[in-house]
Design a protein around this motif. Structure first.
Motif, PDB file in Angstrom:
ATOM      1  N   ARG A 125      37.115  51.940  53.617  1.00  0.00           N
ATOM      2  CA  ARG A 125      36.412  50.858  54.316  1.00  0.00           C
ATOM      3  C   ARG A 125      36.296  51.137  55.811  1.00  0.00           C
ATOM      4  O   ARG A 125      35.360  50.662  56.459  1.00  0.00           O
ATOM      5  CB  ARG A 125      37.150  49.529  54.109  1.00  0.00           C
ATOM      6  N   SER A 126      37.255  51.878  56.367  1.00  0.00           N
ATOM      7  CA  SER A 126      37.252  52.140  57.810  1.00  0.00           C
ATOM      8  C   SER A 126      36.388  53.332  58.204  1.00  0.00           C
ATOM      9  O   SER A 126      36.368  53.707  59.377  1.00  0.00           O
ATOM     10  CB  SER A 126      38.682  52.363  58.296  1.00  0.00           C
ATOM     11  N   MET A 127      35.708  53.915  57.238  1.00  0.00           N
ATOM     12  CA  MET A 127      34.821  55.049  57.551  1.00  0.00           C
ATOM     13  C   MET A 127      33.730  54.611  58.533  1.00  0.00           C
ATOM     14  O   MET A 127      33.125  53.556  58.350  1.00  0.00           O
ATOM     15  CB  MET A 127      34.171  55.568  56.273  1.00  0.00           C
ATOM     16  N   PRO A 128      33.470  55.400  59.579  1.00  0.00           N
ATOM     17  CA  PRO A 128      32.384  55.067  60.518  1.00  0.00           C
ATOM     18  C   PRO A 128      31.046  54.988  59.789  1.00  0.00           C
ATOM     19  O   PRO A 128      30.664  55.929  59.087  1.00  0.00           O
ATOM     20  CB  PRO A 128      32.405  56.238  61.511  1.00  0.00           C
ATOM     21  N   PRO A 129      30.322  53.885  59.911  1.00  0.00           N
ATOM     22  CA  PRO A 129      29.050  53.734  59.203  1.00  0.00           C
ATOM     23  C   PRO A 129      28.058  54.849  59.527  1.00  0.00           C
ATOM     24  O   PRO A 129      27.252  55.242  58.678  1.00  0.00           O
ATOM     25  CB  PRO A 129      28.526  52.375  59.695  1.00  0.00           C
ATOM     26  N   GLY A 130      28.133  55.359  60.763  1.00  0.00           N
ATOM     27  CA  GLY A 130      27.196  56.401  61.158  1.00  0.00           C
ATOM     28  C   GLY A 130      27.322  57.657  60.316  1.00  0.00           C
ATOM     29  O   GLY A 130      26.311  58.293  59.979  1.00  0.00           O
ATOM     30  N   GLU A 131      28.543  58.043  59.955  1.00  0.00           N
ATOM     31  CA  GLU A 131      28.748  59.240  59.147  1.00  0.00           C
ATOM     32  C   GLU A 131      28.172  59.062  57.748  1.00  0.00           C
ATOM     33  O   GLU A 131      27.562  59.976  57.195  1.00  0.00           O
ATOM     34  CB  GLU A 131      30.239  59.563  59.066  1.00  0.00           C
ATOM     35  N   VAL A 132      28.359  57.867  57.208  1.00  0.00           N
ATOM     36  CA  VAL A 132      27.834  57.601  55.871  1.00  0.00           C
ATOM     37  C   VAL A 132      26.309  57.590  55.891  1.00  0.00           C
ATOM     38  O   VAL A 132      25.656  58.162  55.003  1.00  0.00           O
ATOM     39  CB  VAL A 132      28.369  56.255  55.344  1.00  0.00           C
ATOM     40  N   GLU A 133      25.746  56.950  56.886  1.00  0.00           N
ATOM     41  CA  GLU A 133      24.280  56.881  56.969  1.00  0.00           C
ATOM     42  C   GLU A 133      23.681  58.267  57.189  1.00  0.00           C
ATOM     43  O   GLU A 133      22.615  58.581  56.645  1.00  0.00           O
ATOM     44  CB  GLU A 133      23.872  55.940  58.103  1.00  0.00           C
ATOM     45  N   SER A 134      24.345  59.089  57.973  1.00  0.00           N
ATOM     46  CA  SER A 134      23.850  60.452  58.200  1.00  0.00           C
ATOM     47  C   SER A 134      23.847  61.247  56.903  1.00  0.00           C
ATOM     48  O   SER A 134      22.904  62.000  56.625  1.00  0.00           O
ATOM     49  CB  SER A 134      24.717  61.160  59.243  1.00  0.00           C
ATOM     50  N   ALA A 135      24.915  61.091  56.116  1.00  0.00           N
ATOM     51  CA  ALA A 135      24.991  61.795  54.840  1.00  0.00           C
ATOM     52  C   ALA A 135      23.896  61.314  53.893  1.00  0.00           C
ATOM     53  O   ALA A 135      23.277  62.124  53.180  1.00  0.00           O
ATOM     54  CB  ALA A 135      26.360  61.569  54.205  1.00  0.00           C
ATOM     55  N   ARG A 136      23.634  60.017  53.902  1.00  0.00           N
ATOM     56  CA  ARG A 136      22.559  59.496  53.051  1.00  0.00           C
ATOM     57  C   ARG A 136      21.201  59.995  53.505  1.00  0.00           C
ATOM     58  O   ARG A 136      20.296  60.212  52.690  1.00  0.00           O
ATOM     59  CB  ARG A 136      22.600  57.974  53.057  1.00  0.00           C
ATOM     60  N   ALA A 137      21.037  60.183  54.814  1.00  0.00           N
ATOM     61  CA  ALA A 137      19.777  60.701  55.335  1.00  0.00           C
ATOM     62  C   ALA A 137      19.513  62.119  54.847  1.00  0.00           C
ATOM     63  O   ALA A 137      18.354  62.536  54.723  1.00  0.00           O
ATOM     64  CB  ALA A 137      19.789  60.658  56.862  1.00  0.00           C
ATOM     65  N   TYR A 138      20.600  62.855  54.545  1.00  0.00           N
ATOM     66  CA  TYR A 138      20.464  64.209  54.005  1.00  0.00           C
ATOM     67  C   TYR A 138      20.272  64.195  52.487  1.00  0.00           C
ATOM     68  O   TYR A 138      20.226  65.255  51.856  1.00  0.00           O
ATOM     69  CB  TYR A 138      21.699  65.030  54.346  1.00  0.00           C
ATOM     70  N   GLY A 139      20.219  63.024  51.912  1.00  0.00           N
ATOM     71  CA  GLY A 139      19.960  62.926  50.485  1.00  0.00           C
ATOM     72  C   GLY A 139      21.197  62.783  49.621  1.00  0.00           C
ATOM     73  O   GLY A 139      21.096  62.824  48.395  1.00  0.00           O
ATOM     74  N   MET A 140      22.371  62.622  50.242  1.00  0.00           N
ATOM     75  CA  MET A 140      23.594  62.462  49.465  1.00  0.00           C
ATOM     76  C   MET A 140      23.730  61.026  48.975  1.00  0.00           C
ATOM     77  O   MET A 140      23.392  60.078  49.688  1.00  0.00           O
ATOM     78  CB  MET A 140      24.835  62.814  50.310  1.00  0.00           C
ATOM     79  N   SER A 141      24.267  60.878  47.782  1.00  0.00           N
ATOM     80  CA  SER A 141      24.512  59.549  47.237  1.00  0.00           C
ATOM     81  C   SER A 141      25.538  59.658  46.115  1.00  0.00           C
ATOM     82  O   SER A 141      25.820  60.753  45.614  1.00  0.00           O
ATOM     83  CB  SER A 141      23.217  58.925  46.703  1.00  0.00           C
ATOM     84  N   GLY A 142      26.083  58.524  45.720  1.00  0.00           N
ATOM     85  CA  GLY A 142      27.009  58.496  44.595  1.00  0.00           C
ATOM     86  C   GLY A 142      28.227  59.385  44.799  1.00  0.00           C
ATOM     87  O   GLY A 142      28.842  59.420  45.868  1.00  0.00           O
ATOM     88  N   TRP A 143      28.561  60.153  43.755  1.00  0.00           N
ATOM     89  CA  TRP A 143      29.757  60.993  43.773  1.00  0.00           C
ATOM     90  C   TRP A 143      29.650  62.120  44.796  1.00  0.00           C
ATOM     91  O   TRP A 143      30.653  62.544  45.362  1.00  0.00           O
ATOM     92  CB  TRP A 143      30.017  61.579  42.388  1.00  0.00           C
ATOM     93  N   THR A 144      28.436  62.592  45.039  1.00  0.00           N
ATOM     94  CA  THR A 144      28.263  63.654  46.038  1.00  0.00           C
ATOM     95  C   THR A 144      28.663  63.159  47.415  1.00  0.00           C
ATOM     96  O   THR A 144      29.336  63.861  48.183  1.00  0.00           O
ATOM     97  CB  THR A 144      26.805  64.135  46.062  1.00  0.00           C
ATOM     98  N   LEU A 145      28.270  61.928  47.747  1.00  0.00           N
ATOM     99  CA  LEU A 145      28.623  61.335  49.031  1.00  0.00           C
ATOM    100  C   LEU A 145      30.130  61.173  49.166  1.00  0.00           C
ATOM    101  O   LEU A 145      30.715  61.504  50.198  1.00  0.00           O
ATOM    102  CB  LEU A 145      27.926  59.985  49.179  1.00  0.00           C
TER     103      LEU A 145
END
Length: 233
Positions: A125-145
Motif C-alpha cells: 500500500r505504501s508503494m509510490p503511486p508514480g512508480e506503479v503508474e510508470s510501470a503501467r505506462a510501459y504496458g505492465m499489468s497484473g502479475w507482471t506488475l
C-alpha cells in the motif's frame, strides 16, 4: 555427572538418535518461516485487492491469528483438531494431527502468516503511486506488475519489520513443548527436572536463543544494507 553430560549434549548435539534441542528449534523456525513467507506474499496481494470477497476473508484470518495467543492456537490445533469427526473420517488427516511436530509447524506457519500478510500488505500500500503508474505506462499489468515492480520494492522496504517477525518466531518455537516436541525449552525442562539445576538448565537455553537471535539480526542487517543501498543514491 553422567546425567548432566547427557542433557548438556542434548542442547546442541544429536542425542539417542533424535535431533538436538537446537536443531529441532531451527527446523521448526525454518519450515514455518519459509512456508509462511510464500503464503504471505499471495495473501498480501489478495489483502490489498479491491475485491471484498477476497480481501475480507483474508482480513478476518489475519485478525484471528494476530488477536489470539499462539499458545491457544497450538492447543486448538494439537488437542482439538484430531477429535473432529471430519478429521477422523480421513486417515491421512488423523495421522497428520496426531503428530505434535506437524501440529506445531501448522500453528507456527498460520501464526506467522497472520502477521506477515499485514506487514507485506502495508508495504504494498505504501508503494509510490508514480512508480506503479510508470510501470503501467510501459504496458505492465497484473502479475507482471507485481513481479517486476511492486513486490521487489515492497520486500526491500519491509526487511526491518520482517526481521523482527522472524526473531519473534524463533522465540515462539519455545512453545513447542506444549505439543511434546523436543525443542530447546523442552530439553531445558527435562534437564531441570533431572538435575534440579534450574538456573543452569534454563540459562543455557537462554544463551543459545540469544546467540541465534544475534546471528539472525546480523544476517538481516547485512541484507538490508545491500538491498536498501539504492535509497542512498
Amino acid at each position: 555427572m553422567d546425567v548432566l553430560n547427557e542433557f548438556w549434549r542434548a542442547y546442541l548435539y544429536q542425542s539417542n538418535g533424535q535431533l538436538s534441542g537446537l536443531a529441532m528449534t531451527l527446523w521448526l523456525l525454518v519450515i514455518s518461516v519459509v512456508i509462511g513467507f510464500f503464503l504471505s506474499i499471495f495473501m498480501a496481494i489478495g489483502r490489498v485487492s479491491g475485491k471484498a470477497w477476497l480481501s475480507r476473508p483474508i482480513g478476518a484470518f489475519t485478525y484471528f491469528f494476530r488477536g489470539t495467543p499462539l499458545y491457544v492456537q497450538i492447543l486448538l490445533i494439537y488437542t482439538a483438531m484430531y477429535k473432529l469427526a471430519i478429521v477422523k473420517s480421513v486417515p491421512a488427516l488423523e495421522a497428520f494431527f496426531m503428530s505434535g511436530f506437524n501440529c506445531m509447524i501448522l500453528a507456527l506457519t498460520l501464526n506467522t502468516v497472520g502477521y506477515t500478510t499485514e506487514i507485506f500488505a502495508g508495504a504494498i500500500r505504501s508503494m509510490p503511486p508514480g512508480e506503479v503508474e510508470s510501470a503501467r505506462a510501459y504496458g505492465m499489468s497484473g502479475w507482471t506488475l507485481y513481479r517486476r515492480v511492486i513486490l521487489p520494492q515492497a520486500l526491500r522496504r519491509v526487511l526491518p519489520a520482517y526481521s523482527n517477525e522472524v526473531v519473534l518466531m524463533l522465540h515462539a518455537t519455545s512453545l513447542a513443548f506444549t505439543a511434546t516436541v523436543p525443542d530447546l525449552l523442552k530439553i531445558a525442562r527435562d534437564a531441570n527436572a533431572a538435575t534440579y539445576q534450574t538456573f543452569t538448565s534454563y540459562g543455557i537455553a537462554a544463551l543459545i536463543y540469544l546467540c541465534v537471535s544475534f546471528i539472525l539480526v546480523g544476517a538481516f542487517r547485512i541484507v538490508e544494507k545491500r538491498q536498501m543501498a539504492f535509497l542512498n543514491h
